[in-house]
Design an enzyme around this catalytic site. Structure first.
Site: not given
Length: 480
Positions: A127-129, A131-132, A178, A196, A249
């Site tokens: 789940a990349a966006a 992009g941090s 997904d 993440d 988070c």
């Protein structure tokens, strides 16, 4: 102190039920109301940590090291500069030398740092966006190997792609699915995986005062059901001997410890916890009995976060493996076209070598990571590697990403922009030169010592080649 922060009473009562005994609920509430310290990460693909420190000294910026990430710093600027020039409009940010990233969010990639050293790896960011963590992983990989960055939200894929371009990342393939599909379509394909997971965001209240507006235990339970699907899929996609880092988070055990326990119960004997209590000096302050990091806001004056690391001990059969349908739209670049491209970048920039394989689609010339070859037919990708050129009747026109990713290797036809010239460039204007030049063809432009894009020599100016979607408005670079 944000006294208007919305914290529901039923959320506080729930937190009391699992808050560690050595922490106080009043401290938790107090820190939730405190402004979040700004933190940045140095992008070592474009700038060294030492150069960043020197740059901050020259600017009068105050920095303090983040203990778990040697590239990470808490950063303070003067009130006047903050008011006049957003940090996203500074030259260090525009050039891709820094990424504004919350300190706690730097922890999940750091849990994979040791595993990413050595030979090039094949890595999945589920789940990349925005992009941090993806760009942090790419830097830890030194732009080697293959990093598949997946994002389910189509609008966020665009943001992810823009950040990869700015940060000079070359070893990434983007996908839009997904995340639960990877276990079935790419079973045991990855050396390392970061999940993440989408979560309720309970740890983000210091930057989003509305984060708890719709909070409920029922919502936690619903989200955890999705997280369990994702973590099982990720484990199936992991190679034996590889590591899976799971992070959120949020704070609730429903989305953290219980999801981790679901993984352990689903694959008994095939997975073990890798304790994170020695990840950095002081990590034991946030380490659970299981070996997870449960970062509360008051421990390190940060966002709340949860990080767990697992190792896959043996192969695990997946009876639901699937195969992608449809043809792959790229083909290896013809030898003649590859030779033309190699000669072009060698003659113009002195670039003698690059890492990857050239592929073509219609008039586009792409550079794919070597490690992508065996995975090209596994899933459909939004993009792979970088667009380096476009063919036309007279040859190949070079593209923006060639400069941002390989510009640091150029030995000629580079030009360091002044502040005023950089402002012209990022606003989409041609760059004014003080004297006419006899140079011809493309030129790689740099800022803060980092390559930022292409231009074309034209006598008294450099013609701007910045893609339109990267053109900036407003006050840029200078605030004084």
């Amino acid at each position: 102190m944000n006294d208007k922060l919305y914290i529901p009473n039923n959320f506080i009562e729930d937190v009391k039920s699992y808050l560690p005994s050595h922490l106080a609920i009043d401290d938790f509430i107090e820190y939730c109301k405190r402004p979040l310290r700004r933190s940045v990460r140095v992008n070592t693909l474009k700038m060294s940590v030492n150069d960043f420190k020197q740059s901050c000294l020259e600017r009068g910026w105050t920095i303090a090291a983040i203990p778990w990430c040697e590239e990470g710093f808490w950063l303070e600027r003067t009130a006047e500069e903050e008011q006049t020039l957003p940090i996203g409009n500074t030259d260090l940010h525009l050039s891709g030398c820094i990424y504004v990233q919350e300190a706690s969010s730097m922890l999940p990639p750091m849990a994979l740092r040791e595993a990413l050293s050595g030979n090039p790896k094949v890595v999945l960011d589920v789940a990349a966006a925005p992009g941090s963590k993806t760009t942090q992983l790419a830097a830890l990989m030194d732009n080697q190997g293959l990093l598949i960055a997946n994002e389910f939200s189509s609008s966020r894929v665009k943001v992810l792609a823009a950040n990869l371009k700015r940060m000079g990342v070359v070893n990434t393939a983007l996908s839009h699915f997904d995340g639960a599909i990877f276990g079935d379509y790419m079973s045991e394909c990855f050396d390392e995986i970061l999940l993440d997971a989408p979560c309720s965001g309970e740890g983000t209240v210091r930057k989003d005062e509305h984060a708890l507006k719709n909070w409920s235990i029922e919502s936690n339970i619903d989200i955890a059901a999705v997280q369990k699907q994702l973590i099982v899929s990720a484990f199936h996609a992991l190679k034996p001997g590889g590591h899976l880092v799971y992070s959120t988070c949020t704070l609730t055990p429903i989305e953290n410890q219980q999801v981790c326990q679901y993984l352990l119960d689903s694959f008994p004997g095939s997975v073990e916890i890798v304790s994170l209590h020695t990840l950095f000096e002081g990590a034991e302050k946030a380490t659970t009995d299981e070996g997870y990091l449960h970062v509360w806001p008051q421990i390190f004056d940060s966002e709340g976060f949860f990080i767990a690391k697992f190792k896959k001990l043996e192969r695990v059969e997946n009876s639901n493996q699937k195969t992608k349908k449809g043809n792959f739209p790229f083909s290896p670049a013809p030898k003649k076209e590859k030779q033309f491209f190699d000669n072009l970048i060698s003659n113009q920039f002195g670039l003698k070598s690059y890492s990857g394989n050239l592929y073509v689609r219609d008039k586009e010339v792409w550079l794919f990571p070597h490690e992508a070859t065996e995975l090209l037919e596994k899933i459909k990708y939004q993009r792979i590697g970088i667009l380096v050129g476009t063919t036309h009747k007279n040859g190949i026109r070079l593209e923006h990403e060639l400069a941002t990713t390989f510009g640091h290797l150029a030995t000629k036809n580079t030009y360091a922009l002044s502040q005023s010239q950089a402002i012209e460039y990022f606003k989409g204007q041609d760059v004014t030169l003080e004297e006419n030049t006899k140079n011809k063809g493309e030129v790689i432009l740099t800022l803060c010592g980092a390559p930022i894009g292409l231009g074309k020599w034209q006598g008294h100016k450099i013609k701007n080649s910045l893609p339109r979607d990267l053109v900036q408005n407003g006050n840029l670079i200078s605030w004084g």
